[in-house]
Write an enzyme that holds these catalytic residues in place. Structure first.
Site, PDB file in Angstrom:
ATOM      1  N   SER A 176       6.816  -1.640   5.461  1.00  0.00           N
ATOM      2  CA  SER A 176       6.718  -2.028   6.864  1.00  0.00           C
ATOM      3  C   SER A 176       7.945  -2.808   7.312  1.00  0.00           C
ATOM      4  O   SER A 176       8.226  -2.909   8.509  1.00  0.00           O
ATOM      5  CB  SER A 176       5.461  -2.874   7.084  1.00  0.00           C
ATOM      6  N   ASP A 319       0.999  -8.492  -0.603  1.00  0.00           N
ATOM      7  CA  ASP A 319       1.480  -9.690  -1.282  1.00  0.00           C
ATOM      8  C   ASP A 319       0.352 -10.517  -1.890  1.00  0.00           C
ATOM      9  O   ASP A 319       0.606 -11.462  -2.643  1.00  0.00           O
ATOM     10  CB  ASP A 319       2.298 -10.558  -0.324  1.00  0.00           C
TER      11      ASP A 319
END
Length: 437
Positions: A176, A319
């Protein structure tokens, strides 16, 4: 002198403290690009202290200084020419080390500026693909070539860009950050940008964060189906206030999940956050960590819970994957994980790194079907001492550190990697009772 390893333990197994987290690295890095393109209009409050943010700020300052000095290597360099000896002497080297977001954002930002640049980084950075983004920038009119392996840094960039088209397309399932990099510069392009996203878009919250921050600065967009459009426009007078980092908060959720009892207060975190990693509050409720927003911030409390799902999807928050997977292994939860596609091109191949380190205490992370990984804790054991490698990856260090709450003796190699996103991590651990030698 940098430490090569630290030893962790936690005698009481109880954690109670107020932890003031640094500003979000993700928000800060976006804010830096927005301000750099609109220096008269945009200011920033609560900028992150993370090394990646410091690195990006320094690179942007170097480019700005060059523009003001007028000392350019090439004012009108033709496309795809060989570097002359004179131009090589004036080449501006921008070394961002291991800062992945900086590499992506600067690949889009630098071509807008006059000069000749070599955008490079660490050895690992030279193994992380950038071709998809550089191809999109080239289609827009940027003069970018590869100084080493095709599709990878270092990048040789000659600016400024002369826009050829406003329409480009880009794969949505790789990173992204490529998309955010393009969106951040779109309003500064002479013709704006019409961006088509091919296929599924990963990490949607990060793209939404970028667009929301642009809107805060007065830059409008249209998003219809798989097409994003931003017209040429100037930012308004605005201040971008950076929220504390939810990615950093995720490690405290893991710590509380593994502690015997405790509670924590994380000031400044809000229920209405731009950060996709706020998903940790819902995930960790399953593991016995209750989140309550107060006037002072976010209060975390250890509770009884037995609602663990069989599968967790990290497509919107990759993450968080290392933190949750390691926590699950420590708690003997044999569950599955999807949405890990981007982990292989991060600071390290995070899937391989997890497999290597979990194996050190008998836990296996295996691919049970394409794109779906599962934990096998049947041979898990508690060694007298276990040493975890960090692979130059800050999130490996911080994901495995909480294991000191459930293991006899934990050693973390190369602990300084946490400076990339959370410089005060080890000091904060000491505040809640961790012993660090």
């Amino acid at each position: 002198m940098e430490q090569t390893a630290i030893r962790l333990s936690h005698p009481s197994k109880e954690v109670r403290e107020v932890i003031q987290l640094t500003g979000s690295k993700s928000e800060s890095n976006r804010a830096l690009i927005i301000r750099a393109l609109n220096p008269e209009q945009v200011s920033i409050h609560n900028l992150s202290e993370a090394a990646d943010t410091v690195t990006l700020a320094a690179a942007l300052e170097k480019i700005a200084t060059l523009q003001h000095s007028g000392d350019f290597s090439s004012n009108s360099a033709p496309q795809n020419t060989e570097k002359t000896e004179a131009s090589a002497q004036n080449l501006q080297v921008i070394d961002i080390g291991p800062a992945g977001t900086a590499m992506r954002f600067l690949t889009a930002y630098t071509p807008l500026h006059r000069g000749e640049f070599l955008l490079t980084g660490s050895e690992r950075m030279k193994q992380r693909p950038i071709g998809i983004l550089s191809d999109a920038m080239t289609a827009l009119g940027a003069n970018i070539s590869f100084d080493g392996n095709t599709g990878y840094p270092p990048l040789h960039i000659v600016g400024p860009l002369t826009q050829k088209t406003r329409k480009v397309s880009i794969q949505g399932n790789v990173s992204s950050q490529y998309i955010s990099a393009l969106l951040l510069i779109a309003s500064s392009l002479p013709e704006g940008l019409e961006l088509t996203i091919d296929g599924e878009l990963t990490s949607v919250p990060y793209v939404e964060m970028t667009l929301n921050m642009l809107e805060e600065a007065g830059i409008q967009h249209q998003w219809t189906d798989n097409q994003l459009t931003i017209l040429p426009q100037q930012a308004k007078i605005s201040t971008l206030s950076i929220e504390p980092d939810w990615s950093a908060a995720s490690y405290w959720y893991s710590i509380l999940a593994l502690a015997e009892k405790g509670d924590l207060l994380l000031p400044g975190l809000k229920a209405s956050s731009l950060q996709g990693d706020q998903a940790i509050k819902d995930i960790m409720l399953d593991f016995g960590v209750l989140s309550v927003f107060t006037d002072d911030g976010l209060k975390l409390t250890k509770i009884e819970s037995n609602n663990v799902k069989d599968c967790y999807n990290f497509i919107r928050c990759p993450d968080l994957a290392q933190t949750v997977i390691v926590c699950c292994a420590a708690l003997n939860h044999e569950i599955s994980f999807t949405g890990l596609e981007t982990l292989k091109i991060k600071e390290t191949d995070r899937i391989a790194a997890l497999q290597n380190e979990l194996a050190k205490f008998g836990v296996r992370l295996f691919e049970e079907e394409p794109g779906k990984y599962r934990l096998d804790c049947s041979k898990k054991h508690n060694p007298d001492q276990v040493t975890f490698s960090t692979y130059e990856d800050h999130r490996m260090a911080m994901a495995f550190a909480p294991l000191a709450l459930v293991m006899n003796d934990v050693v973390i190699e190369e602990p300084n990697v946490v400076e990339k996103s959370y410089p005060l991590f080890w000091k904060h651990l000491q505040k809640v009772g961790f012993k660090i030698d």
